[in-house]
Design an enzyme around this catalytic site. Structure first.
Site, PDB file in Angstrom:
ATOM      1  N   CYS A   1       0.934  -1.325  -0.046  1.00 29.88           N
ATOM      2  CA  CYS A   1      -0.071   0.263   0.165  1.00 29.88           C
ATOM      3  C   CYS A   1       0.764   1.360  -0.051  1.00 29.88           C
ATOM      4  CB  CYS A   1      -0.842  -0.092   1.121  1.00 29.88           C
ATOM      5  SG  CYS A   1      -2.357  -1.214   1.004  1.00 29.88           S
TER       6      CYS A   1
ATOM      7  N   ALA B   1       0.730   9.402  -5.585  1.00 29.41           N
ATOM      8  CA  ALA B   1       1.403  10.728  -5.289  1.00 29.41           C
ATOM      9  C   ALA B   1       2.291  11.164  -6.459  1.00 29.41           C
ATOM     10  CB  ALA B   1       2.374  10.643  -3.927  1.00 29.41           C
TER      11      ALA B   1
ATOM     12  N   LEU C   1       2.009   1.785  -3.504  1.00 26.95           N
ATOM     13  CA  LEU C   1       1.018   1.950  -4.379  1.00 26.95           C
ATOM     14  C   LEU C   1       0.560   3.726  -4.236  1.00 26.95           C
ATOM     15  CD1 LEU C   1      -1.351  -1.079  -4.468  1.00 26.95           C
ATOM     16  CD2 LEU C   1       0.216  -0.128  -6.082  1.00 26.95           C
ATOM     17  N   LYS C   2       0.661   3.928  -2.832  1.00 27.34           N
ATOM     18  CA  LYS C   2       0.304   5.473  -2.437  1.00 27.34           C
ATOM     19  C   LYS C   2       1.308   6.328  -3.131  1.00 27.34           C
ATOM     20  CE  LYS C   2       2.255   6.825   0.902  1.00 27.34           C
ATOM     21  NZ  LYS C   2       3.544   7.540   1.066  1.00 27.34           N
ATOM     22  N   ASN C   3       2.721   5.923  -3.187  1.00 25.96           N
ATOM     23  CA  ASN C   3       3.773   6.837  -3.849  1.00 25.96           C
ATOM     24  C   ASN C   3       3.409   6.879  -5.197  1.00 25.96           C
ATOM     25  OD1 ASN C   3       4.738   7.018  -1.345  1.00 25.96           O
ATOM     26  ND2 ASN C   3       6.161   5.468  -1.505  1.00 25.96           N
TER      27      ASN C   3
END
Length: 85
Positions: A47, A55, A50-52
């Site tokens: 996660c 972003a 994936l968040k990066n």
């Protein structure tokens, strides 16, 4: 930089041994730095990666001057894709 400037930040720490997670939470948790702990190390790693990616897309949108609606769409679609994963 934002942590050093006193801006609110948060993180999630995955643990295999709950006592280790609780210790890290106790050491680092602060009113301006919130620490969540979860018993899922691989999930936290995936996660976070994936968040990066989301972003980066939001940052590219800013850099290209596409506006807030486009950035919001990138974030929303990114979250939907993360949920599918």
């Amino acid at each position: 930089k934002e942590v050093a400037q006193g801006a609110f930040c948060e993180t999630t720490i995955g643990y295999q041994r709950e006592e280790n997670g609780r210790l890290l939470q106790k050491v680092f948790n602060d009113p301006l730095f919130h620490v969540n702990i979860v018993p899922d190390v691989p999930g936290v790693e995936v996660c976070g990666a994936l968040k990066n990616v989301v972003a980066l897309g939001a940052g590219f949108s800013d850099g290209m001057g596409l506006g807030d609606n486009s950035k919001a769409a990138i974030i929303r679609i990114g979250l939907m894709e993360m949920k599918k994963f």
